[in-house]
Scaffold this active site. Structure first.
Site, PDB file in Angstrom:
ATOM      1  N   GLU A   1     -15.955   6.539   4.898  1.00  0.00           N
ATOM      2  CA  GLU A   1     -15.018   6.279   5.989  1.00  0.00           C
ATOM      3  C   GLU A   1     -15.632   6.672   7.331  1.00  0.00           C
ATOM      4  O   GLU A   1     -16.513   7.539   7.398  1.00  0.00           O
ATOM      5  CB  GLU A   1     -13.747   7.126   5.801  1.00  0.00           C
ATOM      6  CG  GLU A   1     -12.943   6.780   4.572  1.00  0.00           C
ATOM      7  CD  GLU A   1     -11.813   5.791   4.852  1.00  0.00           C
ATOM      8  OE1 GLU A   1     -11.679   5.311   5.991  1.00  0.00           O
ATOM      9  OE2 GLU A   1     -11.083   5.503   3.896  1.00  0.00           O
TER      10      GLU A   1
ATOM     11  N   ARG B   1       0.833  -1.206   0.000  1.00  0.00           N
ATOM     12  CA  ARG B   1       0.000   0.000   0.000  1.00  0.00           C
ATOM     13  C   ARG B   1       0.865   1.252   0.000  1.00  0.00           C
ATOM     14  O   ARG B   1       0.526   2.242  -0.664  1.00  0.00           O
ATOM     15  CB  ARG B   1      -0.937  -0.020   1.206  1.00  0.00           C
ATOM     16  CG  ARG B   1      -1.965   1.095   1.168  1.00  0.00           C
ATOM     17  CD  ARG B   1      -3.011   0.933   2.239  1.00  0.00           C
ATOM     18  NE  ARG B   1      -2.443   1.057   3.570  1.00  0.00           N
ATOM     19  CZ  ARG B   1      -3.077   0.737   4.696  1.00  0.00           C
ATOM     20  NH1 ARG B   1      -4.319   0.259   4.642  1.00  0.00           N
ATOM     21  NH2 ARG B   1      -2.505   0.875   5.868  1.00  0.00           N
TER      22      ARG B   1
ATOM     23  N   LYS C   1      -2.708   6.621   1.376  1.00  0.00           N
ATOM     24  CA  LYS C   1      -2.512   7.058   2.761  1.00  0.00           C
ATOM     25  C   LYS C   1      -1.557   8.242   2.799  1.00  0.00           C
ATOM     26  O   LYS C   1      -0.374   8.093   3.101  1.00  0.00           O
ATOM     27  CB  LYS C   1      -1.976   5.874   3.580  1.00  0.00           C
ATOM     28  CG  LYS C   1      -2.437   5.887   5.018  1.00  0.00           C
ATOM     29  CD  LYS C   1      -2.172   4.551   5.683  1.00  0.00           C
ATOM     30  CE  LYS C   1      -2.509   4.583   7.143  1.00  0.00           C
ATOM     31  NZ  LYS C   1      -3.951   4.572   7.431  1.00  0.00           N
TER      32      LYS C   1
HETATM   33  C1  PLP Z   1      -4.991   3.790   7.670  1.00  0.00           C
HETATM   34  C2  PLP Z   1      -6.431   4.083   7.406  1.00  0.00           C
HETATM   35  C3  PLP Z   1      -7.437   3.125   7.606  1.00  0.00           C
HETATM   36  C4  PLP Z   1      -7.173   1.767   8.208  1.00  0.00           C
HETATM   37  O1  PLP Z   1      -6.343   0.957   7.450  1.00  0.00           O
HETATM   38  P1  PLP Z   1      -5.651  -0.300   8.123  1.00  0.00           P
HETATM   39  O2  PLP Z   1      -4.776  -0.856   7.071  1.00  0.00           O
HETATM   40  O3  PLP Z   1      -6.720  -1.236   8.526  1.00  0.00           O
HETATM   41  O4  PLP Z   1      -4.899   0.208   9.302  1.00  0.00           O
HETATM   42  C5  PLP Z   1      -8.741   3.466   7.270  1.00  0.00           C
HETATM   43  N1  PLP Z   1      -9.048   4.682   6.793  1.00  0.00           N
HETATM   44  C6  PLP Z   1      -8.111   5.635   6.595  1.00  0.00           C
HETATM   45  C7  PLP Z   1      -8.514   6.959   6.062  1.00  0.00           C
HETATM   46  C8  PLP Z   1      -6.764   5.367   6.893  1.00  0.00           C
HETATM   47  O5  PLP Z   1      -5.842   6.306   6.706  1.00  0.00           O
END
Ligand code: PLP
Length: 349
Positions: free
Chosen positions: A229, A91, A193
């Site tokens: 989200e 990712r 991210k």
């Molecule tokens: C990091 C994140 C998540 C959760 O992702 P994981 O891989 O399960 O930790 C969900 N939503 C957002 C906006 C994020 O930045």
């Protein structure tokens, strides 16, 4: 002499593991690697928790940066293990490509995670405390640059902090309201991210907290009819006929926890699983709902306030049975009590 140093370092760590929150603590070592002239250097562990970078770094002005979050868990036998670090690495590579930053090769990423955990071993919370060691990898654009273009140099760093639950109370339901803002644009950077999404979420988050909610829910930025989200976590719902449902959209950050739960729901709990639209005015279809992510783990959603009306799922005080089973199975796999699907666990040997 070396041996004594390690013993004294261990004695220094005096942490109340059971009452940890999600707060910064300076741990002993972090990993730093620099990218210059087209390649990453070897990387090293450093005791210095300050970065010195150019005032003209793109990370500071143009948001050229991305990050990850994963955890190290202490098993019953005292071993330490990581949960799906290969997925975080993949990712992060997607985030880097989206922002024209150099990717960190997967073997380098995982090796760096292991080195940071090993060097800070005394900060890995004991088995049974519910606390874990949170790892925060990130890549930032640095170097002298004023125009809007990719940075000439990059830093890849991983630091770690022992943490407790992200939302106060751990596995206890919390309430959310629907934000009047978007965290990302359609065809924007919602699916990667990157810090910019988070900068955009600070104000809506603060407004939600001031109004008495744990955080806010973001709807799809195009039609504002579908849940995307839950703050910085993904949404899931359990329908009244016991299906695991989670929204699908390009602007949702693909949560590794969410994909793990989809697998657990199907393979461990024998549920049907669907990734599809979740309409905010059709929440009646769900018997239970939750937020999921590395930091949030599973946080049951008590209720969601939308257009002045509160929709309660299972209960505002009790955890639903399916949410509870998902939580127990996920955590059991992460701490090594339940056998994991092949490849999910990486031992920090
Ligand atoms: C990091 C994140 C998540 C959760 O992702 P994981 O891989 O399960 O930790 C969900 N939503 C957002 C906006 C994020 O930045």
């Amino acid at each position: 002499m070396k041996g004594e140093d390690i013993v004294s370092a261990k004695e220094k760590v005096n942490i109340d593991w059971e009452n940890l929150r999600f707060d910064y603590i300076k741990t002993d070592f972090r990993y730093i690697s620099r990218w210059k002239d087209g390649k990453w250097d070897e990387g090293e562990l450093s005791e210095d928790n300050m970065l010195s970078i150019s005032e003209a770094s793109t990370a500071l002005h143009y948001g050229q940066q991305c990050f990850e979050g994963l955890k190290a868990y202490r098993t019953k036998d005292g071993d330490i293990q990581l949960f799906r670090p290969d997925e975080n690495s993949k990712r992060m590579a997607v985030s880097c490509r989206r922002l024209l930053m150099p990717e960190v090769p997967e073997d380098k990423f995982i090796e760096a995670c292991k080195r940071v955990v090993k060097a800070n071993e005394q900060y890995v919370p004991p088995y049974g405390t519910g606390a874990t060691l949170y790892l925060r990898p990130f890549v930032i654009g640095v170097g002298h640059n004023v125009g809007v273009k990719p940075a000439p140099e990059y830093i890849f760093c991983i630091f770690c902090v022992p943490v407790g639950p992200y939302f106060k109370g751990g596995l206890a339901p919390v309430n959310f309201n629907v934000a009047e803002y978007d965290r990302a644009a359609p065809y924007g950077t919602g699916g990667v991210k990157v810090g910019g999404n988070y900068a955009a979420s600070l104000l809506p988050h603060e407004k939600a907290v001031k109004a008495g909610f744990a955080d806010c829910i973001y709807l799809d930025p195009l039609t504002h009819t579908k849940i995307e989200e839950v703050g910085a976590a993904n949404f899931f719902g359990i329908t009244k006929d016991n299906k695991f449902i989670t929204p699908q959209s390009e602007s949702i950050l693909p949560s590794i926890t969410k994909y793990s739960l989809m697998h657990i729901a199907k393979e461990y709990l024998g549920m049907e699983v669907e990734e599809r639209d979740v309409l905010v005015d059709k929440l009646d279809e769900f018997a239970e709902a939750g937020a999921c992510g590395t930091a949030a783990v599973i946080t049951p959603i008590g209720g969601i306030e939308y257009k002045g009306k509160m929709h309660v799922f299972f209960s505002e005080t009790e955890v639903g049975p399916v949410t509870h089973k998902l939580y127990d199975t996920l955590c059991g796999i992460q701490i090594g009590d339940i056998e994991a699907p092949k490849g999910w666990i990486v031992k920090v040997g």
